[in-house]
Design a protein around this motif. Structure first.
Motif, short mmCIF file in Angstrom:
data_model
loop_
_atom_site.label_atom_id
_atom_site.label_comp_id
_atom_site.label_asym_id
_atom_site.label_seq_id
_atom_site.Cartn_x
_atom_site.Cartn_y
_atom_site.Cartn_z
N ILE A 22 0.83 -1.21 0.00
CA ILE A 22 0.00 0.00 0.00
C ILE A 22 0.86 1.26 0.00
O ILE A 22 0.68 2.14 -0.83
N CYS A 28 -3.71 -1.73 -4.13
CA CYS A 28 -4.80 -2.15 -3.25
C CYS A 28 -4.65 -3.65 -2.99
O CYS A 28 -4.55 -4.44 -3.93
N ILE A 44 -4.30 5.96 -3.18
CA ILE A 44 -4.61 4.60 -2.76
C ILE A 44 -5.41 4.61 -1.47
O ILE A 44 -6.33 3.81 -1.28
N HIS A 47 -8.99 5.41 -2.37
CA HIS A 47 -9.59 4.24 -3.00
C HIS A 47 -9.99 3.21 -1.94
O HIS A 47 -11.12 2.70 -1.95
N ILE A 48 -9.06 2.89 -1.04
CA ILE A 48 -9.32 1.88 -0.02
C ILE A 48 -10.51 2.27 0.85
O ILE A 48 -11.37 1.44 1.15
N HIS A 53 -12.28 -1.21 1.19
CA HIS A 53 -11.26 -2.26 1.10
C HIS A 53 -10.31 -2.20 2.30
O HIS A 53 -9.14 -2.48 2.17
#
Length: 56
Positions: A22, A28, A44, A47-48, A53
């Motif tokens: 990460i 991811c 990132i 996004h997570i 996620h």
């Protein structure tokens, strides 16, 4: 011994490796490494969080 120790020879190492994917690779961990890498740590992280996620 717990079942986790029996399954993982190096439980601390797996978390270090996931963290490096990460923070250094911008990958991811929900996807395989063939997927698109993100351009920054901030990207990132967004996004997570947005895709939920955050769980293992």
């Amino acid at each position: 011994r717990t079942w986790l120790n029996e399954l993982l020879k190096d439980p601390v190492g797996i978390f270090i490796q996931l963290g490096l994917k990460i923070t250094k690779g911008y990958i991811c961990i929900y996807y395989d490494e063939q997927r698109k890498e993100f351009q920054s740590l901030e990207a990132i992280q967004k996004h997570i969080i947005n895709k939920n996620h955050c769980k293992l």
